[in-house]
Design an enzyme around this catalytic site. Structure first.
Site, PDB file in Angstrom:
ATOM      1  N   GLY A  55       0.876  -1.172   0.000  1.00 28.67           N
ATOM      2  CA  GLY A  55       0.000   0.000   0.000  1.00 28.67           C
ATOM      3  C   GLY A  55       0.903   1.209   0.000  1.00 28.67           C
ATOM      4  O   GLY A  55       1.807   1.299  -0.813  1.00 28.67           O
ATOM      5  N   SER A  57       3.284   3.087   2.676  1.00 30.51           N
ATOM      6  CA  SER A  57       3.791   2.919   4.045  1.00 30.51           C
ATOM      7  C   SER A  57       3.571   4.158   4.902  1.00 30.51           C
ATOM      8  O   SER A  57       3.270   4.050   6.091  1.00 30.51           O
ATOM      9  CB  SER A  57       5.269   2.523   4.020  1.00 30.51           C
ATOM     10  OG  SER A  57       6.019   3.440   3.266  1.00 30.51           O
ATOM     11  N   CYS A  91       5.904  -5.398  -0.170  1.00 28.74           N
ATOM     12  CA  CYS A  91       6.073  -4.023  -0.649  1.00 28.74           C
ATOM     13  C   CYS A  91       6.057  -3.015   0.512  1.00 28.74           C
ATOM     14  O   CYS A  91       7.014  -2.982   1.272  1.00 28.74           O
ATOM     15  CB  CYS A  91       5.040  -3.736  -1.729  1.00 28.74           C
ATOM     16  SG  CYS A  91       5.605  -2.443  -2.834  1.00 28.74           S
ATOM     17  N   ILE A 142       5.182  -2.723  -7.902  1.00 31.11           N
ATOM     18  CA  ILE A 142       4.362  -1.519  -8.050  1.00 31.11           C
ATOM     19  C   ILE A 142       4.950  -0.421  -7.175  1.00 31.11           C
ATOM     20  O   ILE A 142       4.904  -0.500  -5.941  1.00 31.11           O
ATOM     21  CB  ILE A 142       2.896  -1.792  -7.651  1.00 31.11           C
ATOM     22  CG1 ILE A 142       2.329  -2.915  -8.532  1.00 31.11           C
ATOM     23  CG2 ILE A 142       2.063  -0.519  -7.786  1.00 31.11           C
ATOM     24  CD1 ILE A 142       0.948  -3.381  -8.132  1.00 31.11           C
ATOM     25  N   ARG A 143       5.493   0.589  -7.828  1.00 33.44           N
ATOM     26  CA  ARG A 143       6.159   1.690  -7.099  1.00 33.44           C
ATOM     27  C   ARG A 143       6.972   1.091  -5.946  1.00 33.44           C
ATOM     28  O   ARG A 143       6.838   1.452  -4.777  1.00 33.44           O
ATOM     29  CB  ARG A 143       5.109   2.670  -6.570  1.00 33.44           C
ATOM     30  CG  ARG A 143       5.646   4.072  -6.478  1.00 33.44           C
ATOM     31  CD  ARG A 143       4.549   5.068  -6.165  1.00 33.44           C
ATOM     32  NE  ARG A 143       5.159   6.332  -5.769  1.00 33.44           N
ATOM     33  CZ  ARG A 143       4.782   7.022  -4.717  1.00 33.44           C
ATOM     34  NH1 ARG A 143       3.799   6.622  -3.938  1.00 33.44           N
ATOM     35  NH2 ARG A 143       5.382   8.154  -4.443  1.00 33.44           N
ATOM     36  N   HIS A 176       4.637  -7.875  -5.213  1.00 30.55           N
ATOM     37  CA  HIS A 176       3.270  -8.218  -4.766  1.00 30.55           C
ATOM     38  C   HIS A 176       2.913  -9.654  -5.164  1.00 30.55           C
ATOM     39  O   HIS A 176       2.301  -9.862  -6.225  1.00 30.55           O
ATOM     40  CB  HIS A 176       2.266  -7.256  -5.415  1.00 30.55           C
ATOM     41  CG  HIS A 176       2.242  -5.905  -4.798  1.00 30.55           C
ATOM     42  ND1 HIS A 176       1.340  -5.542  -3.825  1.00 30.55           N
ATOM     43  CD2 HIS A 176       3.035  -4.835  -5.002  1.00 30.55           C
ATOM     44  CE1 HIS A 176       1.561  -4.300  -3.457  1.00 30.55           C
ATOM     45  NE2 HIS A 176       2.590  -3.839  -4.163  1.00 30.55           N
ATOM     46  N   GLU A 178       0.603 -11.471  -4.149  1.00 28.94           N
ATOM     47  CA  GLU A 178      -0.860 -11.678  -4.173  1.00 28.94           C
ATOM     48  C   GLU A 178      -1.459 -11.318  -5.527  1.00 28.94           C
ATOM     49  O   GLU A 178      -2.609 -11.647  -5.806  1.00 28.94           O
ATOM     50  CB  GLU A 178      -1.532 -10.891  -3.037  1.00 28.94           C
ATOM     51  CG  GLU A 178      -1.708  -9.393  -3.252  1.00 28.94           C
ATOM     52  CD  GLU A 178      -0.416  -8.576  -3.107  1.00 28.94           C
ATOM     53  OE1 GLU A 178       0.665  -9.157  -2.936  1.00 28.94           O
ATOM     54  OE2 GLU A 178      -0.523  -7.336  -3.185  1.00 28.94           O
TER      55      GLU A 178
HETATM   56  N1  GLN Z   1       5.644   3.143  -2.646  1.00 30.29           N
HETATM   57  C1  GLN Z   1       4.981   2.593  -1.509  1.00 30.29           C
HETATM   58  C2  GLN Z   1       5.609   3.044  -0.206  1.00 30.29           C
HETATM   59  O1  GLN Z   1       6.617   3.639  -0.209  1.00 30.29           O
HETATM   60  C3  GLN Z   1       4.969   1.073  -1.574  1.00 30.29           C
HETATM   61  C4  GLN Z   1       4.220   0.623  -2.776  1.00 30.29           C
HETATM   62  C5  GLN Z   1       3.485  -0.670  -2.634  1.00 30.29           C
HETATM   63  O2  GLN Z   1       3.288  -1.207  -1.540  1.00 30.29           O
HETATM   64  N2  GLN Z   1       3.027  -1.162  -3.748  1.00 30.29           N
HETATM   65  O3  GLN Z   1       5.081   2.799   0.824  1.00 30.29           O
END
Ligand code: GLN
Length: 196
Positions: A55, A57, A91, A142-143, A176, A178
């Site tokens: 998500g 953080s 993540c 993802i990011r 990820h 999941e």
């Molecule tokens: N970029 C998010 C962070 O720094 C992590 C991204 C993710 O959990 N997909 O918290």
């Protein structure tokens, strides 16, 4: 019956529910998923395993109302006090596991850089090699953050990069699992409860 505590503060929670259900069907194990939003839900249900989803953080820390480092105050102490219970952090969940907490060492001892591959549109899929699963795995990033180094066991790599770290029964992945059709890491979590 295996109980899995799913930390429900923010982020990619529902895909973990489907992944856990699919992994349990594959293994022929019965599971119960317990949604954890506060410490009392953790201590009263005492789940066999924990999932900390990805998500954002920063938002997760705020949602947990402790802006310093703990998303649910006391949750990481509970994890530390229950070293036999497997934990899967993905993540943003991995970022939180690598945070030092109130004078305690982090749950995974590794240096991690947030958003290390750039903004959201730099998200990508790449093949990961996992020593934990003993095979390749389709990693969805993802990011994503990036592990810079690790004092703990490296359990997943992408080329030369560290994308998974394991400290005892706690694993932190920068991708990820999941979101992949492969449920290997969720199977690992359930199998670990059974002592494998
Ligand atoms: N970029 C998010 C962070 O720094 C992590 C991204 C993710 O959990 N997909 O918290």
């Amino acid at each position: 019956m295996i109980s899995v505590g799913l930390v429900m503060l923010q982020g990619a929670r529902h895909d973990h529910i489907s992944s856990l259900n699919e992994a349990s069907r594959d293994l022929g194990l019965e599971i119960e998923i317990i949604e954890i939003r506060k410490l009392s839900e953790l201590t009263s249900t005492d789940p066999d395993a924990i999932v900390i989803p990805g998500g954002e953080s920063t938002t997760m820390r705020k949602t947990g109302q402790d802006k310093s480092s703990m998303l649910i105050p006391g949750m990481f102490d509970w994890i530390r006090d229950n070293p036999s219970k497997p934990v899967l952090g993905t993540c943003a969940g991995a970022i939180l596991l690598a945070d030092p907490q109130d004078g305690n060492p982090p749950l995974v001892e590794a240096q991690i850089d947030r958003n290390a591959y750039g903004p959201q549109y730099e998200s990508f899929q790449a093949t990961v090699r996992s020593s934990l699963l003993g095979r390749e795995f389709p990693g969805i990033f993802i990011r994503a953050p990036k592990f810079i180094s690790s004092e703990n066991e490296v359990c997943a790599t992408m080329g030369k990069e560290i994308v998974g770290v394991k400290n005892g029964r706690v694993i932190a992945l920068t991708f990820h699992p999941e979101l992949s059709s492969d449920k290997g890491f969720h199977r690992w979590l359930l199998e670990s409860v059974c002592g494998e």
